[in-house]
Design an enzyme around this catalytic site. Structure first.
Site, PDB file in Angstrom:
ATOM      1  N   SER A   1       7.419   5.972  -0.677  1.00  0.00           N
ATOM      2  CA  SER A   1       8.630   5.285  -0.248  1.00  0.00           C
ATOM      3  C   SER A   1       9.342   4.628  -1.435  1.00  0.00           C
ATOM      4  CB  SER A   1       8.275   4.276   0.847  1.00  0.00           C
ATOM      5  OG  SER A   1       9.412   3.893   1.580  1.00  0.00           O
TER       6      SER A   1
ATOM      7  N   ASP B   1       8.972   8.745   6.034  1.00  0.00           N
ATOM      8  CA  ASP B   1       8.406   7.826   5.051  1.00  0.00           C
ATOM      9  C   ASP B   1       6.930   8.106   4.748  1.00  0.00           C
ATOM     10  OD1 ASP B   1       7.381   5.419   3.795  1.00  0.00           O
ATOM     11  OD2 ASP B   1       9.191   4.418   4.484  1.00  0.00           O
TER      12      ASP B   1
END
Length: 274
Positions: free
Chosen positions: A51, A163
């Site tokens: 991320s 993510d």
């Protein structure tokens, strides 16, 4: 010898791996951490990230300096690079972010980086973590950063990704056995939290706890473990407090040299012995 000098020697013989967690705007702290580590003479040999850690890791692996990266990020008007999602799978689309990333990564290729980089993304349909370390760069980095419910998923080679921090928020696995010194930087401390004022605070806190369920197990396997407690004062959307977040990461490392000194000495000793 002055003990303070031990952490300012350049360590060219060590293979140093840096694992960077996700955490939204808190990920800016990784840049402060990296700056402090570099000032301590540490040079990275390989990086992995999830991320926000994937974004920071990509810039570092390209050879940009932490202050340069911070200046890039703090000068970007992010709202001009996101658009409302039209497919109902997220609130925002990052399609325009690809053009922005090409400004900094014109080759769009892992092989163009100055050191090995691995980023993780979540194959949302198969329910598994995917590691990217070769081929096109920008799509995997954006996929790793696509916070569920906020950004629509990224489709890459017919696979739908979200993510990377969902399943692995501190990807140390690509670095284990490949480096002499493994550094883990987690920007999501779970400790005292500011009062929960609304539903968004509750959702953020819940996501933080979920992401950290395995993170501390991974962090414990690192030789150097960095987790600035002050970061609990910021949330994942506090981009306007970028300078404060950067300083929190930088100052935590500078004020705690013992985090580095002994693990670094042991790694150097092991490298010499081998």
């Amino acid at each position: 010898m002055d003990k303070s000098k031990k952490t300012t020697e350049t360590v060219p013989s060590l293979r140093v791996g840096l694992a960077l967690s996700g955490g939204g705007a808190r990920g800016i702290a990784h840049l402060g951490v990296a700056k402090a580590l570099m000032e301590a003479g540490i040079r990275f040999s390989a990086i992995s990230g999830a991320s926000a850690g994937a974004i920071a890791g990509a810039f570092l692996a390209k050879g940009y300096l932490p202050e340069q990266i911070f200046n890039f990020i703090s000068s970007i008007k992010f709202l001009s690079y996101v658009r409302p999602s039209l497919n109902g799978k997220g609130i925002l689309s990052m399609a325009k972010m690809e053009k922005l990333m090409l400004t900094y990564f014109p080759d769009d290729d892992f092989e163009s980086l100055k050191m090995p980089l691995t980023v993780v993304a979540t194959d949302i349909l198969a329910g598994k973590t995917t590691y990217f370390s070769s081929g096109p760069l920008i799509k995997p980095v954006l996929a790793s950063s696509s916070i569920p419910g906020i950004f629509e998923p990224i489709t890459f080679k017919d696979v739908v990704y979200t993510d990377g921090g969902t399943l692995n928020n501190l990807p140390i696995e690509p670095l284990i056995g490949q480096v002499d010194l493994l550094i883990g930087s987690n920007c999501n401390p779970v400790g005292a939290s500011r009062p929960l004022g609304n539903m968004r605070d509750i959702v953020q806190r819940s996501l933080l706890l979920a992401a950290n369920s395995k993170t501390h197990d991974r962090l414990s396997q690192c030789h150097i473990r960095i987790e600035p407690p002050e970061l609990s004062n910021y949330d994942v959307f506090d981009i306007r407090k970028a300078r404060e977040i950067f300083r929190a990461g930088y100052e935590y490392v500078k004020k705690n040299p013992e985090l580095i000194r002994q693990p670094l000495a042991m790694a150097k000793g092991s490298a010499v012995a081998s």
